[in-house]
Write a protein that holds these residues in place. Sequence first.
Motif: not given
Length: 414
Positions: A208-222, A397-399
């Motif tokens: 799909x169009x969604x890439x992990x490289x633009x998902x910044x909360x995911x990048x903080x988690x990583x 951030x999630x909250x």
Amino acid sequence: MKTLYTNYVDTFRGLSREVWWLALITFINRAGTMVVPFLSLYLTEGRGFELKQVGWIMTSFGLGSLAGSWLGGKLTDKYGFYNVMLWSLSLSALLFVGMGYLDGFYAICAGVFVLMLVADTFRPAIFVSLAAYSKPENRTRSLTLIRLAINLGFSLGPAIGGAIIAGIGYLGLFWTDGLTCLGAAGLFIWALDRRKGREKDADTTATTARSPYTDWPYLIFLLSMLLFGFVFLQYFSIIPLFYKDAYGLGEGSIGLLLSMNGLLIFILEMPLVAYFEKQKKISQVGILILGSLLMGLSFLALVVSPWVGLGIIGMMVMTLSEMLTFPFSNALAMRSAEGGQKGAYMALYSMAFSFSHIFAHNAGMRLVDAWGYDMTWWVMVACSVLSVVLLVFLKMTNQRSATKQLESVVEKAE
């Protein structure tokens, strides 16, 4: 006692047949991977390398793991998890045997890189396979079962590995690793139907169009997991040397102490995960915060006193940290990958720990060489605290995001 046993067995119910076969394959493969816990000892004692050279070889290990994880994600999204897992196991068998015959610093650096490049294409593929073979409500437990297989294999591997070293030398480890990889590949072909695997692949390889490289909360988690991995990996590079230097333990005793880690995980991790899954008041990020705190505490125990008992306590605290962090970080990564490029998401998750491999072993060896063990342990405590800070920020951030979504729903309802 009967009730306790029944409750323990119940935590394993509902998992698919394919997940159980994958767990057995993983167990066979991991039980044979005896070289890794003894790699630093093999390089210093078996090959006579200095600590700085060992650090660079272990960096090659991490670079190969990083490249393999990235490549595994690409290949999984393109060709499917089944093909990637099968070829990874088969080629790793040949490469493990070949590693035992390499000589010279640069040859071993190159050999370790190529070995990990091939072996770690397996990692994102197996995560995607679990997403395919598991129901959403069972994914965390399916991941935990795979981890149990890994750690049960790990609990047997070092103990057997220590005996092999004492009996026939280090070369026997490489041959054992190769043969067990080959056996795991054979069982994979026999137990998991190729056609069904391809059908499952069709459900998971769409992008799909969604890439992990633009998902910044995911990048903080990583990033927080990269720091956690940096600290965690010291238990499998510097800590065996510390046990030898500070406590005077031999390879056999070190192998048994490392085996305690895998045995505790085999006994306790699934009930622990099942318990925390039922706790609605604590989020997955909250569990990861607790895990990172415990990791830092395990290194504080090593600073307090040179008594071997504190070393054992530190290992137990680290094991508890591991039991909390890895299953729930895996589950959080898989949840983040829903609706996105699953192979790319899980590859990036694997790559976070590969980055840890690149820096952890080399930096740890250099810290010990320059400043000694105690200062190195304080650095590990500081990294654990930084991991906690990032996770707390992510939780806040999630909250805030959840609050905004709720407010938006309320406004639309009005």
